[in-house]
Design a protein around this motif. Structure first.
Motif, short mmCIF file in Angstrom:
data_model
loop_
_atom_site.label_atom_id
_atom_site.label_comp_id
_atom_site.label_asym_id
_atom_site.label_seq_id
_atom_site.Cartn_x
_atom_site.Cartn_y
_atom_site.Cartn_z
N LEU A 39 -18.39 3.65 5.49
CA LEU A 39 -17.44 3.78 4.56
C LEU A 39 -17.60 2.98 3.45
O LEU A 39 -17.11 3.32 2.24
CB LEU A 39 -16.24 3.63 5.10
N ILE B 293 0.76 -0.97 0.07
CA ILE B 293 0.04 0.17 -0.07
C ILE B 293 0.78 1.29 0.05
O ILE B 293 0.43 2.21 -0.51
CB ILE B 293 -0.88 -0.10 1.13
N MET C 298 -13.70 4.29 -5.88
CA MET C 298 -12.22 4.06 -5.86
C MET C 298 -11.57 3.05 -6.70
O MET C 298 -10.66 3.29 -7.15
CB MET C 298 -11.78 3.89 -4.41
N ILE D 37 -7.04 1.38 -8.38
CA ILE D 37 -6.60 0.68 -7.00
C ILE D 37 -7.58 -0.76 -7.35
O ILE D 37 -8.68 -0.77 -7.81
CB ILE D 37 -7.37 1.31 -5.85
N TYR E 75 -16.39 17.85 6.18
CA TYR E 75 -15.38 17.49 5.31
C TYR E 75 -15.33 18.35 4.53
O TYR E 75 -15.99 18.69 3.57
CB TYR E 75 -15.65 15.95 4.62
N PHE F 19 -3.13 14.61 4.29
CA PHE F 19 -4.06 13.33 4.30
C PHE F 19 -4.81 13.03 5.86
O PHE F 19 -5.82 12.55 5.97
CB PHE F 19 -3.18 12.14 3.92
N MET G 207 -18.37 4.05 -0.58
CA MET G 207 -17.61 4.73 -1.28
C MET G 207 -16.49 3.86 -2.05
O MET G 207 -15.98 4.54 -3.01
CB MET G 207 -16.41 5.59 -0.20
N GLN H 67 -12.97 13.59 7.85
CA GLN H 67 -14.19 12.66 7.04
C GLN H 67 -14.73 11.73 8.05
O GLN H 67 -15.91 11.68 8.10
CB GLN H 67 -13.35 12.13 5.87
N MET I 149 -14.21 11.47 -3.06
CA MET I 149 -13.40 9.99 -3.06
C MET I 149 -13.00 9.92 -4.47
O MET I 149 -12.06 9.36 -4.84
CB MET I 149 -14.33 9.05 -2.61
N SER J 294 2.70 11.82 -1.51
CA SER J 294 1.32 12.48 -1.04
C SER J 294 1.99 13.35 0.33
O SER J 294 2.83 13.15 0.83
CB SER J 294 0.63 11.35 -0.38
N TYR K 150 1.48 3.60 -2.99
CA TYR K 150 0.31 4.57 -3.38
C TYR K 150 0.61 5.93 -2.93
O TYR K 150 0.12 6.89 -3.62
CB TYR K 150 -1.06 4.07 -2.97
N PHE K 151 1.07 5.81 -1.77
CA PHE K 151 1.21 7.49 -1.01
C PHE K 151 2.53 8.20 -1.31
O PHE K 151 2.90 9.06 -0.76
CB PHE K 151 1.13 7.03 0.37
N PHE L 6 -7.78 -2.66 -2.23
CA PHE L 6 -8.77 -2.02 -1.28
C PHE L 6 -8.95 -2.91 -0.10
O PHE L 6 -9.18 -2.35 1.01
CB PHE L 6 -9.84 -1.97 -2.21
N ASP M 93 -11.37 16.51 -0.99
CA ASP M 93 -11.72 16.61 -2.29
C ASP M 93 -12.80 15.21 -2.41
O ASP M 93 -12.43 14.20 -1.17
CB ASP M 93 -10.51 16.33 -3.30
N LYS N 182 -7.46 15.48 6.43
CA LYS N 182 -8.74 15.30 5.83
C LYS N 182 -9.33 14.29 6.07
O LYS N 182 -10.76 13.90 6.07
CB LYS N 182 -8.66 15.30 4.19
N LEU N 183 -8.46 13.20 6.55
CA LEU N 183 -9.24 11.76 6.91
C LEU N 183 -9.78 11.98 8.22
O LEU N 183 -11.00 11.38 8.40
CB LEU N 183 -8.08 10.54 6.98
C1 HEM Z 1 -12.95 3.60 2.16
C2 HEM Z 1 -11.60 3.71 2.20
C3 HEM Z 1 -10.94 4.83 1.92
C4 HEM Z 1 -11.36 6.17 2.41
C5 HEM Z 1 -12.55 6.59 3.18
C6 HEM Z 1 -10.30 7.01 2.04
C7 HEM Z 1 -10.07 8.53 2.10
C8 HEM Z 1 -9.19 9.54 1.76
C9 HEM Z 1 -9.25 10.92 2.14
C10 HEM Z 1 -10.12 11.54 2.91
C11 HEM Z 1 -8.05 11.12 1.76
C12 HEM Z 1 -7.73 12.94 1.55
C13 HEM Z 1 -8.34 13.77 0.66
C14 HEM Z 1 -7.85 15.07 0.16
O1 HEM Z 1 -6.78 15.27 0.38
O2 HEM Z 1 -8.70 15.65 -0.18
C15 HEM Z 1 -7.40 10.22 0.66
C16 HEM Z 1 -6.18 10.45 0.13
C17 HEM Z 1 -5.61 9.32 -0.36
N1 HEM Z 1 -6.05 8.04 -0.50
FE1 HEM Z 1 -7.67 7.22 0.12
N2 HEM Z 1 -9.39 6.33 1.17
C18 HEM Z 1 -9.66 5.28 0.95
C19 HEM Z 1 -9.13 4.17 0.51
C20 HEM Z 1 -7.86 4.12 -0.02
C21 HEM Z 1 -7.39 3.09 -0.77
C22 HEM Z 1 -7.64 1.58 -0.86
C23 HEM Z 1 -5.96 3.66 -1.45
C24 HEM Z 1 -4.77 3.01 -1.83
C25 HEM Z 1 -4.64 1.59 -2.04
C26 HEM Z 1 -6.09 4.88 -1.00
C27 HEM Z 1 -5.10 6.01 -1.35
C28 HEM Z 1 -4.80 7.47 -1.10
C29 HEM Z 1 -3.99 8.26 -1.38
C30 HEM Z 1 -2.57 7.75 -2.09
C31 HEM Z 1 -4.27 9.31 -1.16
C32 HEM Z 1 -3.51 10.74 -1.03
C33 HEM Z 1 -3.56 11.41 -2.26
C34 HEM Z 1 -2.80 12.81 -2.48
O3 HEM Z 1 -1.57 12.57 -2.26
O4 HEM Z 1 -3.55 13.54 -3.05
N3 HEM Z 1 -7.32 5.36 -0.43
N4 HEM Z 1 -8.12 9.12 0.96
#
Ligand code: HEM
Lengths: 138, 278
Positions: free
Chosen positions: A128, A51, A135, A95, A81, A63, A131, A70, A86, A58, A54-55, A100, A84, A66-67
């Motif tokens: 969640l 995983i 994704m 993904i 929230y 992160f 959502m 959320q 999802m 970032s 992916y980040f 996931f 941005d 925002k998380l």
């Molecule tokens: C229910 C599942 C998930 C939720 C609720 C969630 C929620 C979020 C939120 C709230 C953010 C920040 C948004 C923002 O910056 O405006 C975020 C960013 C991100 N998420 Fe998720 N996520 C989920 C699943 C995943 C999965 C499965 C992956 C990858 C395997 C992932 C990868 C990322 C990455 C890489 C970012 C950073 C994006 C950036 O750098 O701009 N997320 N996610």
């Protein structure tokens, strides 16, 4: 058979009604617990070779912010929230279902470490889950 | 009438979450039902056996033993699940007539295709369609009872859904299966009869509560035809499944199988162990 089906329906109905007065936010333990969940989640991601990539690149501070927001929001806590959508955030990441599911496991670990009871974990996951369709394979 | 037996109510209590190692719901993916398909104990589910996601395959094996008053059914089987889309299964039944002496053997080959959804995540229930080809090896008793065929095809459609946290925070799973069949007692007593030789629609259902990652408790009901006019009863069971890991599961159930070939009130223990080899 009719009785069988109706007893199954009764169970489903009872299950549906069995909500508590408390908000999920309170059940979770409020702001502090949510902060702990997100911290643990970030650590879990750091140690997961599948995983973490992916980040790469970032903004982890954003992160975290925002998380937290959320999770507070979907649990009916006192937050809105402001991140941005999802779909926008996860677009282009492609993904997979496997990744996931793995991420959900990391979130479960994060909640367990934060002392969230399993029944409360299930309720947060239920909010969640819808959502996911925004994704997967995008 | 027999539906009154369907005391699904003794179920509710504890909890935890239930996402398996691969993210599939533990217990909904891991079991093989009595005819070899992924499912509960008696009823096929829409879920495919094994914890494979859309990028993976899995191989599962299982052994089941049902001990009732005058009979014992032993089942050995295996299933392959491909990319969470297709499942292929094979099972062998050895039905011992413990009171009368003798045994009846039957082979069952099954295939199932996932048509829609994900049991946990999609808005509507996961939906699958399947077939089971049953080939009776010992048809002496089936012939003596007047069944028309020694092999037959069942078709079924299943819908299965997990509701996260829906039962006061416990995860709840339900399944409904509609099956077209002319099998007498799963096929062990042949297929059809001179007086009733059509496929008939039979309804089957399951409900379960996942107490935690490793423990599920539930009940199942399976409607059955009575082609032979011997008063073949619907079946039901209550089960406890323990799933220490995604590669092993063990199920203990109490099964009420009613009248079988004229012997009334057949009930007893159902024990099944299964595992995922990859
Ligand atoms: C229910 C599942 C998930 C939720 C609720 C969630 C929620 C979020 C939120 C709230 C953010 C920040 C948004 C923002 O910056 O405006 C975020 C960013 C991100 N998420 Fe998720 N996520 C989920 C699943 C995943 C999965 C499965 C992956 C990858 C395997 C992932 C990868 C990322 C990455 C890489 C970012 C950073 C994006 C950036 O750098 O701009 N997320 N996610």
């Amino acid at each position: 058979m009719v009785k069988c089906v109706s007893s199954m329906l009764i169970i489903l109905a009872l299950a549906g009604c069995a909500t508590t007065q408390q908000s999920l936010y309170d059940e979770l333990g409020g702001k502090q617990t949510i902060a702990a969940i997100v911290d643990n989640f970030i650590t879990e991601i750091q140690y997961d070779a599948e995983i973490l990539p992916y980040f790469e690149g970032s903004d982890i501070a954003r992160f975290r912010d925002k998380l937290e927001e959320q999770l507070c929001d979907v649990a009916d806590g006192p937050c809105d929230y402001t991140g941005d959508t999802m779909a926008q955030v996860h677009a282009g990441m492609a993904i997979t279902e496997h990744d996931f599911n793995l991420t959900v496991d990391l979130l479960i670990n994060a909640m367990t470490q934060a002392g969230v009871p399993h029944r409360v974990q299930n309720k947060l996951l239920a909010r969640l889950a819808p959502m996911r369709k925004d994704m997967l394979y995008k | 009438m027999r539906g009154t037996y369907c005391a699904v109510l003794a179920l509710l209590t504890l909890s935890q979450n239930v996402i398996a190692d691969e993210g599939k719901l533990i217990g909904t993916a891991g079991l093989n039902q009595i005819e070899g398909a992924g499912g509960g104990g008696l009823v096929p589910w829409a879920t495919l056996s094994g914890y494979d996601s859309q990028e993976q395959t899995s191989l599962n094996v299982f052994a089941t033993n049902v001990n009732v008053d005058d009979y014992r059914l032993q089942v050995l089987g295996s299933s392959v699940s491909l990319y969470d889309r297709v499942e292929v299964s094979a099972a062998r039944h050895t039905f011992d007539l413990t009171s009368l002496g003798g045994e009846i053997r039957q082979n069952i080959y099954g295939a199932k295709v996932r048509l829609y959804g994900d049991v946990v995540y999609s808005q509507y229930p996961q939906l699958s369609a399947g077939v089971q080809y049953k080939d009776l090896q010992d048809d002496t008793i089936a012939n003596a009872l007047g069944s028309t065929d020694s092999s037959g095809l069942d078709y079924y459609l299943s819908a299965t859904k997990v509701h996260l946290g829906a039962a006061a925070g416990y995860n709840l799973v339900w399944n409904v299966t509609a099956r077209m069949t002319k099998a007498n007692q799963l096929g062990l007593l042949g297929f059809g009869h001179a007086t009733q030789d059509n496929h008939e629609l039979m309804m089957e259902g399951s409900v379960g509560i996942l107490f935690n990652r490793h423990l599920a408790v539930g009940a199942e009901y399976r409607q059955k035809p009575d082609n032979l006019g011997l008063g073949e009863d619907d079946w039901w069971d209550v089960f406890v499944t323990y799933i220490p890991s995604k590669s092993f599961n063990v199920t203990l159930a109490w099964a009420e199988l009613g009248s079988i070939a004229g012997a009334q009130g057949q009930d007893g223990l159902y024990l099944s162990i299964g595992g995922q080899l990859w």
